[in-house]
Write a protein that holds these residues in place. Structure first.
Motif, PDB file in Angstrom:
ATOM      1  N   ALA A  85      -1.191   4.492   3.855  1.00  0.00           N
ATOM      2  CA  ALA A  85      -1.275   4.777   2.421  1.00  0.00           C
ATOM      3  C   ALA A  85      -0.058   4.154   1.752  1.00  0.00           C
ATOM      4  CB  ALA A  85      -1.312   6.279   2.161  1.00  0.00           C
ATOM      5  N   GLY A  86      -0.217   3.771   0.510  1.00  0.00           N
ATOM      6  CA  GLY A  86       0.908   3.171  -0.187  1.00  0.00           C
ATOM      7  C   GLY A  86       0.810   3.334  -1.688  1.00  0.00           C
ATOM      8  N   ILE A  87       1.969   3.255  -2.342  1.00  0.00           N
ATOM      9  CA  ILE A  87       2.010   3.281  -3.802  1.00  0.00           C
ATOM     10  C   ILE A  87       2.813   2.095  -4.304  1.00  0.00           C
ATOM     11  CG2 ILE A  87       1.670   5.757  -4.111  1.00  0.00           C
ATOM     12  CD1 ILE A  87       4.608   6.135  -4.410  1.00  0.00           C
ATOM     13  N   ASN A  88       2.386   1.613  -5.453  1.00  0.00           N
ATOM     14  CA  ASN A  88       3.024   0.483  -6.112  1.00  0.00           C
ATOM     15  C   ASN A  88       3.007   0.722  -7.612  1.00  0.00           C
ATOM     16  OD1 ASN A  88       0.969  -0.685  -3.844  1.00  0.00           O
ATOM     17  ND2 ASN A  88       3.004  -1.566  -3.666  1.00  0.00           N
ATOM     18  N   PRO A  89       4.014   0.208  -8.322  1.00  0.00           N
ATOM     19  CA  PRO A  89       4.017   0.389  -9.777  1.00  0.00           C
ATOM     20  C   PRO A  89       2.837  -0.330 -10.421  1.00  0.00           C
ATOM     21  CG  PRO A  89       5.775  -1.122  -9.099  1.00  0.00           C
ATOM     22  CD  PRO A  89       5.144  -0.590  -7.853  1.00  0.00           C
ATOM     23  N   ILE A  90       2.346   0.239 -11.515  1.00  0.00           N
ATOM     24  CA  ILE A  90       1.268  -0.397 -12.272  1.00  0.00           C
ATOM     25  C   ILE A  90       1.770  -1.707 -12.886  1.00  0.00           C
ATOM     26  CG2 ILE A  90      -0.186  -0.164 -14.348  1.00  0.00           C
ATOM     27  CD1 ILE A  90      -1.251   1.645 -12.227  1.00  0.00           C
ATOM     28  N   ALA A  91       2.964  -1.657 -13.471  1.00  0.00           N
ATOM     29  CA  ALA A  91       3.579  -2.834 -14.100  1.00  0.00           C
ATOM     30  C   ALA A  91       5.079  -2.583 -14.210  1.00  0.00           C
ATOM     31  CB  ALA A  91       2.973  -3.080 -15.482  1.00  0.00           C
ATOM     32  N   VAL A  92       5.824  -3.636 -14.497  1.00  0.00           N
ATOM     33  CA  VAL A  92       7.285  -3.517 -14.576  1.00  0.00           C
ATOM     34  C   VAL A  92       7.780  -3.235 -15.995  1.00  0.00           C
ATOM     35  CG1 VAL A  92       7.654  -4.977 -12.569  1.00  0.00           C
ATOM     36  CG2 VAL A  92       7.579  -6.011 -14.846  1.00  0.00           C
ATOM     37  N   PHE A  93       6.887  -3.186 -16.948  1.00  0.00           N
ATOM     38  CA  PHE A  93       7.284  -2.923 -18.327  1.00  0.00           C
ATOM     39  C   PHE A  93       7.636  -1.455 -18.513  1.00  0.00           C
ATOM     40  CE2 PHE A  93       4.060  -6.361 -18.469  1.00  0.00           C
ATOM     41  CZ  PHE A  93       4.943  -7.394 -18.739  1.00  0.00           C
ATOM     42  N   GLY A 103      -3.280   3.560  -2.686  1.00  0.00           N
ATOM     43  CA  GLY A 103      -4.458   3.331  -1.863  1.00  0.00           C
ATOM     44  C   GLY A 103      -4.258   4.014  -0.518  1.00  0.00           C
ATOM     45  N   ILE A 104      -5.358   4.241   0.161  1.00  0.00           N
ATOM     46  CA  ILE A 104      -5.306   4.929   1.450  1.00  0.00           C
ATOM     47  C   ILE A 104      -6.457   4.417   2.313  1.00  0.00           C
ATOM     48  CG2 ILE A 104      -6.666   6.875   0.576  1.00  0.00           C
ATOM     49  CD1 ILE A 104      -4.937   8.738   2.322  1.00  0.00           C
ATOM     50  N   SER A 105      -6.205   4.261   3.598  1.00  0.00           N
ATOM     51  CA  SER A 105      -7.273   3.877   4.525  1.00  0.00           C
ATOM     52  C   SER A 105      -7.034   4.571   5.865  1.00  0.00           C
ATOM     53  CB  SER A 105      -7.327   2.358   4.711  1.00  0.00           C
ATOM     54  OG  SER A 105      -6.137   1.868   5.279  1.00  0.00           O
ATOM     55  N   ILE A 106      -8.126   5.020   6.463  1.00  0.00           N
ATOM     56  CA  ILE A 106      -8.060   5.768   7.723  1.00  0.00           C
ATOM     57  C   ILE A 106      -9.168   5.248   8.638  1.00  0.00           C
ATOM     58  CG2 ILE A 106      -8.233   8.072   8.779  1.00  0.00           C
ATOM     59  CD1 ILE A 106      -7.528   9.193   5.938  1.00  0.00           C
ATOM     60  N   CYS A 107      -8.832   4.983   9.880  1.00  0.00           N
ATOM     61  CA  CYS A 107      -9.850   4.584  10.854  1.00  0.00           C
ATOM     62  C   CYS A 107     -10.920   5.670  10.930  1.00  0.00           C
ATOM     63  CB  CYS A 107      -9.233   4.385  12.236  1.00  0.00           C
ATOM     64  SG  CYS A 107      -8.168   2.952  12.376  1.00  0.00           S
ATOM     65  N   LYS A 108     -12.160   5.254  10.949  1.00  0.00           N
ATOM     66  CA  LYS A 108     -13.275   6.193  10.894  1.00  0.00           C
ATOM     67  C   LYS A 108     -13.248   7.225  12.019  1.00  0.00           C
ATOM     68  CE  LYS A 108     -18.147   6.143   9.741  1.00  0.00           C
ATOM     69  NZ  LYS A 108     -19.305   5.285   9.456  1.00  0.00           N
ATOM     70  N   GLY A 116      -5.776  12.357   5.890  1.00  0.00           N
ATOM     71  CA  GLY A 116      -5.755  12.033   4.464  1.00  0.00           C
ATOM     72  C   GLY A 116      -4.902  13.008   3.679  1.00  0.00           C
ATOM     73  N   SER A 117      -5.022  14.279   3.978  1.00  0.00           N
ATOM     74  CA  SER A 117      -4.223  15.299   3.283  1.00  0.00           C
ATOM     75  C   SER A 117      -2.738  15.130   3.579  1.00  0.00           C
ATOM     76  CB  SER A 117      -4.673  16.706   3.688  1.00  0.00           C
ATOM     77  OG  SER A 117      -5.964  16.978   3.181  1.00  0.00           O
ATOM     78  N   HIS A 118      -2.410  14.875   4.835  1.00  0.00           N
ATOM     79  CA  HIS A 118      -0.997  14.678   5.189  1.00  0.00           C
ATOM     80  C   HIS A 118      -0.426  13.445   4.489  1.00  0.00           C
ATOM     81  CE1 HIS A 118      -0.563  17.883   8.090  1.00  0.00           C
ATOM     82  NE2 HIS A 118      -1.599  17.455   8.786  1.00  0.00           N
ATOM     83  N   LEU A 119      -1.175  12.347   4.515  1.00  0.00           N
ATOM     84  CA  LEU A 119      -0.700  11.122   3.868  1.00  0.00           C
ATOM     85  C   LEU A 119      -0.586  11.290   2.364  1.00  0.00           C
ATOM     86  CD1 LEU A 119      -2.558   8.275   5.795  1.00  0.00           C
ATOM     87  CD2 LEU A 119      -0.094   8.654   5.689  1.00  0.00           C
TER      88      LEU A 119
END
Length: 169
Positions: A85-93, A103-108, A116-119
Motif C-alpha cells: 500500500a502507498g500514499i502520494n501527494p495529489i499535487a505539489v501546489f 492504493g493497495i494491492s493484496i495477493c488473492k 487490508g485492515s492492517h495496511l
C-alpha cells in the motif's frame, strides 16, 4: 517516509511483518504488481503493462524512503511480500498539500485475513504524521470487498465515473 517495521497477526494466526520496502525489495514489488494485476480486474493495469525496469523501481523505492510526502508499506509473510500500500501527494501546489491519494494491492491467496485492515490503518497513521488531512482513492464499483474495507475506515463515496476502465474484452 520510512515506516517503522511492525509485526501483526493475521486472522488465521500467521505473523505478518509490515515494513517499508527498500531498493533490495524491488524485484519482489514488481512481481507483486504483476501478480495482483493478473489476479483481479480491479487493478489499474494489466499484468503485461508492468514494464518498470528493476533499476527504476530500485530508484523509486529509495526516493520513497527519503520522501517527506510519500509512504509505501508492504506486508511480508514467511519472507515473501504479499501485499503493498502507498500514499502520494495529489499535487505539489499549496492548495493541494492537505490531500494524498493511496492504493493497495493484496495477493488473492491472502484476501480475507485482515491484511487490508492492517495496511490501511498503517497508511492512515502515516498520512496523519505527514500532515495530510484527506486521503483519496478510486475503486471499481464492483469491488465490494474493497469498498467495505474503505467504509470500515470512514471513507465515503464522493462521486462516480462511469466507464472509467475500458477492458480489453
Amino acid at each position: 517516509m520510512e515506516y517503522k517495521p511492525k509485526e501483526v497477526l493475521l486472522k488465521n494466526g500467521t505473523p505478518c511483518l509490515l515494513k517499508s520496502p527498500g531498493p533490495g525489495d524491488a524485484s519482489a514489488i514488481l512481481k507483486l504488481m504483476s501478480q495482483t494485476s493478473e489476479e483481479t480486474s480491479y487493478m489499474a493495469r494489466y499484468a503485461d503493462e508492468v514494464n518498470i525496469t528493476l533499476h527504476h523501481e530500485q530508484d523509486f523505492l529509495s526516493s520513497t524512503l527519503k520522501s517527506q510526502k510519500d509512504l509505501m508499506i508492504c506486508a511480508v509473510v514467511n519472507g515473501k511480500i504479499i501485499a503493498n500500500a502507498g500514499i502520494n501527494p495529489i499535487a505539489v501546489f499549496e492548495r493541494y498539500l492537505h490531500r494524498a491519494t493511496f492504493g493497495i494491492s493484496i495477493c488473492k491467496a491472502y484476501w480475507g485475513l485482515g491484511i487490508g485492515s492492517h495496511l490501511l490503518a498503517a497508511i492512515i497513521r502515516g498520512a496523519r504524521e505527514m500532515g495530510y488531512e484527506q486521503l483519496e482513492l478510486e475503486v471499481v464499483q464492483e469491488n465490494q470487498r474493497g469498498i467495505a474495507l474503505y467504509e470500515k475506515f470512514g471513507f465515503e463515496t464522493y462521486g462516480t465515473r462511469e466507464y472509467c476502465f475500458k477492458y480489453r474484452d
